[in-house]
Design an enzyme around this catalytic site. Structure first.
Site, PDB file in Angstrom:
ATOM      1  N   GLY A 106       0.826  -1.205   0.000  1.00 39.62           N
ATOM      2  CA  GLY A 106       0.000   0.000   0.000  1.00 39.62           C
ATOM      3  C   GLY A 106       0.853   1.244   0.000  1.00 39.62           C
ATOM      4  N   GLY A 108       0.295   5.637   0.836  1.00 40.26           N
ATOM      5  CA  GLY A 108      -0.579   6.751   1.189  1.00 40.26           C
ATOM      6  C   GLY A 108       0.147   8.068   1.083  1.00 40.26           C
ATOM      7  N   GLY A 109      -0.465   9.107   1.640  1.00 37.28           N
ATOM      8  CA  GLY A 109       0.120  10.430   1.561  1.00 37.28           C
ATOM      9  C   GLY A 109       1.424  10.562   2.318  1.00 37.28           C
ATOM     10  N   GLY A 111       3.651   7.927   2.803  1.00 36.31           N
ATOM     11  CA  GLY A 111       4.674   6.994   2.371  1.00 36.31           C
ATOM     12  C   GLY A 111       4.107   5.620   2.059  1.00 36.31           C
ATOM     13  N   VAL A 113       3.757   1.300   2.485  1.00 39.81           N
ATOM     14  CA  VAL A 113       3.630   0.251   3.499  1.00 39.81           C
ATOM     15  C   VAL A 113       4.092  -1.061   2.879  1.00 39.81           C
ATOM     16  CG1 VAL A 113       2.091  -0.972   5.072  1.00 39.81           C
ATOM     17  CG2 VAL A 113       1.681   1.448   4.570  1.00 39.81           C
ATOM     18  N   LYS A 127       5.553   0.660   7.859  1.00 41.24           N
ATOM     19  CA  LYS A 127       5.149   1.947   7.292  1.00 41.24           C
ATOM     20  C   LYS A 127       6.392   2.823   7.191  1.00 41.24           C
ATOM     21  CE  LYS A 127       2.094   5.884   8.285  1.00 41.24           C
ATOM     22  NZ  LYS A 127       1.119   6.430   9.278  1.00 41.24           N
ATOM     23  N   ASP A 224      -8.641  11.621  11.967  1.00 42.21           N
ATOM     24  CA  ASP A 224      -8.508  11.210  10.559  1.00 42.21           C
ATOM     25  C   ASP A 224      -9.145   9.843  10.339  1.00 42.21           C
ATOM     26  OD1 ASP A 224      -7.801  11.617   7.928  1.00 42.21           O
ATOM     27  OD2 ASP A 224      -5.765  10.831   8.156  1.00 42.21           O
TER      28      ASP A 224
END
Length: 334
Positions: A106, A108-109, A111, A113, A127, A224
């Site tokens: 995965g 995300g914003g 970095g 995973v 992560k 969040d």
């Protein structure tokens, strides 16, 4: 000359003695009163100064005791806790085959995973924050501090971290089924989320949120909460993740203000998005949006697939004015 006339009379002696005693008494009064008065004044001023100092010490002490801390312990204990969670960068590189794309699960914003495998056979999720990510050292340490003390089956478990060679890495338990949005917004995978499963996911998220707000040692506002931050284990049980933006509250505190708005638009409550006011209600609002997404299988930010002209909340609000739609919706979930 008569001897009687030479000797002073008894009355004269008495009056002379009295005069001398009177002068001595007045002299003592003139000396003692100012001295005693000065001592009293200085004693009073010193007492006032001492009381003021003690009040200041007590105030500072109470503030220090009541300041919310992610560890709730002294700095020595905190350092000991942090040391026990420290991972070596060499170990993490070996576990992920030097962070190869084949192990990436995965992004995300903040970095990427990766899935990793330790020499002990334990599967982990790593992560790795990008160096230009929005999550700085403060948010990174915040997430470590929070997750190190939080233990709940509906919260992702932190195993450790790494701060080495300009790397900021978090190590979590491995959750095999990725995040909720991976299933929820994919037309092919939605079929795996039947109504009992969706109900289980909703209840699990609610339990995790209740733990954060009311039942943990700390009162935490996530800030969040969204589908991509809900991980699913092998039995599709939900686990709330990503605490980089979370904030600790005093137990009696109801809300706080910030000039730095963080989170994901569409999930933010109006008072937080517009005025920077966040509280338990902010998380509950985000949970409400997430609840609608789970029930409908549609993204809040792009409900109308053709033009994205209407968000899910506006659509639901509009449709609730139609009794037929409300009845149909009720029958579909009963």
């Amino acid at each position: 000359m008569d001897s009687k006339s030479i000797l002073p009379k008894p009355d004269d002696i008495s009056s002379s003695c009295i005069g001398k005693k009177g002068n001595s008494s007045r002299l003592l009064i003139v000396i003692i009163v100012p001295v005693v008065g000065t001592v009293i004044i200085f004693g009073f001023l010193y007492s006032c100064w001492l009381n003021r100092k003690m009040r200041k010490i007590r105030t500072e002490g109470s503030k220090s005791d009541s300041t919310p801390s992610a560890f709730g312990e002294d700095s020595q204990s905190m350092d000991s806790t942090m040391d026990s969670l420290l991972f070596d960068l060499k170990t993490l590189r070996a576990a992920t085959n030097n962070f190869s794309d084949a192990n990436k699960i995965g992004e995300g914003g903040f970095g990427a995973v990766y899935k990793g495998l330790l020499s002990s056979g334990l599967e982990i999720a790593i992560k790795r924050l990008s160096r230009n990510s929005g999550q700085g050292t403060e948010e990174f340490k915040n997430e470590i501090a929070l997750l190190a003390k939080l233990q709940h089956r509906n919260l992702v478990r932190l195993l450790g971290f790494c701060l080495e060679a300009k790397e900021k890495i978090l190590v979590y338990e491995f959750v095999p089924n990725k995040s909720l949005d991976y299933f929820l917004f994919d037309t092919d995978k939605q079929s795996q989320l039947d109504w009992p499963t969706r109900h289980k996911i909703i209840v699990g998220i609610a339990r995790g949120l209740l733990y954060l707000h009311e039942e943990s040692r700390l009162k935490i506002i996530h800030r969040d909460l969204k589908a991509s931050n809900i991980l699913l284990d092998s039995k599709l049980n939900p686990k709330i993740s990503d605490f980089g933006m979370a904030r600790i509250f005093f137990m009696e505190q109801s809300q706080a203000n910030t000039t730095r708005i963080v989170g994901t638009y569409g999930y933010m409550s109006p008072e937080y998005a517009m005025h920077g006011q966040f509280s338990v209600k902010s998380d509950v609002f985000s949970f409400g949006v997430l609840l609608l997404e789970i029930l409908s299988g549609k993204k809040n930010s792009c409900f109308n697939n053709s033009e994205c002209s209407q968000d899910l909340l506006s659509y639901v609000k509009y449709m609730l004015h139609d009794p037929k739609v409300v009845l149909l919706f009720y029958c579909s979930i009963v």
